[in-house]
Write a protein that holds these residues in place. Structure first.
Motif, short mmCIF file in Angstrom:
data_model
loop_
_atom_site.label_atom_id
_atom_site.label_comp_id
_atom_site.label_asym_id
_atom_site.label_seq_id
_atom_site.Cartn_x
_atom_site.Cartn_y
_atom_site.Cartn_z
N ARG A 24 0.83 -1.21 0.00
CA ARG A 24 0.00 0.00 0.00
C ARG A 24 0.86 1.25 0.00
O ARG A 24 2.04 1.21 0.35
CB ARG A 24 -0.89 0.03 1.25
N GLY A 72 1.34 5.15 1.50
CA GLY A 72 1.00 6.00 2.64
C GLY A 72 1.90 7.22 2.66
O GLY A 72 2.91 7.27 1.97
N THR A 73 1.51 8.19 3.46
CA THR A 73 2.28 9.43 3.60
C THR A 73 2.98 9.45 4.95
O THR A 73 2.34 9.23 5.98
CB THR A 73 1.35 10.66 3.48
N ILE A 80 3.59 6.35 9.35
CA ILE A 80 3.05 6.47 7.99
C ILE A 80 1.53 6.40 8.05
O ILE A 80 0.97 5.48 8.66
CB ILE A 80 3.61 5.35 7.08
N ASP A 81 0.86 7.35 7.40
CA ASP A 81 -0.60 7.41 7.34
C ASP A 81 -1.08 6.67 6.10
O ASP A 81 -0.78 7.08 4.98
CB ASP A 81 -1.05 8.87 7.29
N PHE A 82 -1.83 5.59 6.33
CA PHE A 82 -2.38 4.80 5.23
C PHE A 82 -3.88 5.07 5.05
O PHE A 82 -4.64 4.20 4.65
CB PHE A 82 -2.12 3.31 5.48
N GLY A 83 -4.29 6.30 5.31
CA GLY A 83 -5.67 6.71 5.09
C GLY A 83 -6.65 5.87 5.89
O GLY A 83 -6.54 5.78 7.12
N THR A 138 -2.65 4.60 10.81
CA THR A 138 -1.21 4.83 10.77
C THR A 138 -0.48 3.56 11.22
O THR A 138 -1.00 2.77 12.00
CB THR A 138 -0.78 6.00 11.66
N GLN A 154 5.14 10.40 0.06
CA GLN A 154 4.42 9.13 -0.05
C GLN A 154 5.42 8.01 -0.32
O GLN A 154 6.38 8.19 -1.07
CB GLN A 154 3.37 9.17 -1.16
N THR A 176 8.81 -0.74 4.83
CA THR A 176 8.91 0.33 3.84
C THR A 176 9.85 -0.14 2.73
O THR A 176 10.92 -0.66 3.00
CB THR A 176 9.44 1.62 4.51
N ASN A 202 -3.91 7.86 -0.02
CA ASN A 202 -3.30 6.98 0.99
C ASN A 202 -4.14 5.72 1.14
O ASN A 202 -5.36 5.77 1.15
CB ASN A 202 -3.18 7.69 2.33
N GLY A 203 -3.44 4.59 1.29
CA GLY A 203 -4.10 3.31 1.45
C GLY A 203 -4.31 2.57 0.16
O GLY A 203 -4.70 1.41 0.16
#
Length: 116
Positions: free
Chosen positions: A20, A22-23, A42-45, A49, A69, A90, A111-112
């Motif tokens: 996926r 993410g940011t 990391i934010d995966f929507g 996170t 991202q 990552t 994200n995601g």
């Protein structure tokens, strides 16, 4: 450094990986790591996170990482690295000197989003 290809594997093996985008929303120093690394949040929507340890200190500073991202494997078992629990892997490629260069989408995506 050229390496041999891995043995042929069924497509289902690749499809089982949940990769996926993410940011990166936070970066912390990780002085306890054996090799220089950052602790990433990391934010995966819609998936929330996750945290990751990444040996990417040669090419990236916290300032250049926040807001970037990246791609990560979401469905590997969490891995204890010292006192830190790394929840996702990552992804990156080695450059000519063997230092990690992150895998990133070439333009912003939600994200995601899953790699396919």
């Amino acid at each position: 450094m050229a390496t041999a290809l891995q043995p042929v594997t069924p497509f289902d093996t690749f499809a089982a990986l949940d990769i996926r985008v993410g940011t990166i929303v936070a970066v912390e120093a990780f002085p306890e790591a054996r090799k220089p690394a950052w602790k990433l949040t990391i934010d995966f929507g819609p998936l929330g996170t996750r945290r990751s340890s990444a040996q990417i200190t040669v090419h990236y500073t916290p300032e250049t990482l926040v807001g970037r991202q990246v791609a990560a494997v979401m469905n590997f078992a969490p891995r204890q690295i010292g006192k830190f629990m790394s929840e996702v892997l990552t992804l990156g490629f080695p450059d000519a000197e063997g230092e990690v260069v992150l895998v990133m989408p070439e333009r912003p995506v939600p994200n995601g989003g899953r790699l396919f």
